[in-house]
Motif scaffolding. Sequence first.
Motif, PDB file in Angstrom:
ATOM      1  N   THR A 143       4.499  10.323  -6.631  1.00  0.00           N
ATOM      2  CA  THR A 143       5.606  10.734  -7.514  1.00  0.00           C
ATOM      3  C   THR A 143       5.128  10.913  -8.946  1.00  0.00           C
ATOM      4  O   THR A 143       5.667  11.726  -9.666  1.00  0.00           O
ATOM      5  CB  THR A 143       6.740   9.691  -7.468  1.00  0.00           C
ATOM      6  N   ARG A 144       4.121  10.211  -9.386  1.00  0.00           N
ATOM      7  CA  ARG A 144       3.602  10.353 -10.743  1.00  0.00           C
ATOM      8  C   ARG A 144       2.944  11.705 -10.920  1.00  0.00           C
ATOM      9  O   ARG A 144       3.058  12.332 -11.964  1.00  0.00           O
ATOM     10  CB  ARG A 144       2.612   9.233 -11.021  1.00  0.00           C
ATOM     11  N   ARG A 145       2.256  12.179  -9.906  1.00  0.00           N
ATOM     12  CA  ARG A 145       1.551  13.467 -10.008  1.00  0.00           C
ATOM     13  C   ARG A 145       2.525  14.636  -9.981  1.00  0.00           C
ATOM     14  O   ARG A 145       2.230  15.686 -10.505  1.00  0.00           O
ATOM     15  CB  ARG A 145       0.538  13.606  -8.879  1.00  0.00           C
ATOM     16  N   LYS A 146       3.690  14.481  -9.383  1.00  0.00           N
ATOM     17  CA  LYS A 146       4.657  15.567  -9.327  1.00  0.00           C
ATOM     18  C   LYS A 146       5.213  15.897 -10.712  1.00  0.00           C
ATOM     19  O   LYS A 146       5.550  17.027 -10.993  1.00  0.00           O
ATOM     20  CB  LYS A 146       5.811  15.201  -8.388  1.00  0.00           C
ATOM     21  N   ALA A 161       0.831  -1.204   0.000  1.00  0.00           N
ATOM     22  CA  ALA A 161       0.000   0.000   0.000  1.00  0.00           C
ATOM     23  C   ALA A 161       0.866   1.254   0.000  1.00  0.00           C
ATOM     24  O   ALA A 161       0.606   2.207  -0.755  1.00  0.00           O
ATOM     25  CB  ALA A 161      -0.942  -0.011   1.198  1.00  0.00           C
ATOM     26  N   VAL A 162       1.914   1.265   0.812  1.00  0.00           N
ATOM     27  CA  VAL A 162       2.818   2.427   0.864  1.00  0.00           C
ATOM     28  C   VAL A 162       3.529   2.596  -0.469  1.00  0.00           C
ATOM     29  O   VAL A 162       3.675   3.718  -0.975  1.00  0.00           O
ATOM     30  CB  VAL A 162       3.815   2.275   2.033  1.00  0.00           C
ATOM     31  N   TRP A 163       3.946   1.502  -1.070  1.00  0.00           N
ATOM     32  CA  TRP A 163       4.612   1.561  -2.367  1.00  0.00           C
ATOM     33  C   TRP A 163       3.668   2.108  -3.431  1.00  0.00           C
ATOM     34  O   TRP A 163       4.046   2.970  -4.231  1.00  0.00           O
ATOM     35  CB  TRP A 163       5.110   0.170  -2.730  1.00  0.00           C
ATOM     36  N   GLY A 164       2.421   1.640  -3.437  1.00  0.00           N
ATOM     37  CA  GLY A 164       1.438   2.138  -4.394  1.00  0.00           C
ATOM     38  C   GLY A 164       1.145   3.616  -4.208  1.00  0.00           C
ATOM     39  O   GLY A 164       1.075   4.376  -5.176  1.00  0.00           O
ATOM     40  N   ILE A 165       1.010   4.059  -2.964  1.00  0.00           N
ATOM     41  CA  ILE A 165       0.759   5.483  -2.695  1.00  0.00           C
ATOM     42  C   ILE A 165       1.946   6.322  -3.121  1.00  0.00           C
ATOM     43  O   ILE A 165       1.792   7.394  -3.718  1.00  0.00           O
ATOM     44  CB  ILE A 165       0.420   5.685  -1.201  1.00  0.00           C
ATOM     45  N   SER A 166       3.154   5.832  -2.862  1.00  0.00           N
ATOM     46  CA  SER A 166       4.339   6.603  -3.263  1.00  0.00           C
ATOM     47  C   SER A 166       4.447   6.683  -4.779  1.00  0.00           C
ATOM     48  O   SER A 166       4.890   7.710  -5.317  1.00  0.00           O
ATOM     49  CB  SER A 166       5.602   5.984  -2.676  1.00  0.00           C
TER      50      SER A 166
END
Length: 97
Positions: free
Chosen positions: A92-95, A83-88
Amino acid sequence: MNGRTTFGIVLTVVGVWIALHLLGISLGPVISFLFPLILIGIGFIGLRNNSKLIGGLFIAVGAILLLVKLSKLIFVLLAIGLAVWGISMLITRRKYR
């Protein structure tokens, strides 16, 4: 350790165990986690005494039992990590847009 000391330790452990049982305190869950660790410890003692087959067997059985006991915790940690990996990845994709 001589025989008298060992016998005293055994009597003490048995007496405390009986007293806790009479008070309604169960040591089953604690012992179920200690048993695999005891097997692993006996295995290491076997390896140190040049009994590779017996030592390795005790270590393998203890490790398997410990993995079974800790499987829920391992899967919960794995799920949290995913879950943490998916959120990260989402952050990072939105940045970079």
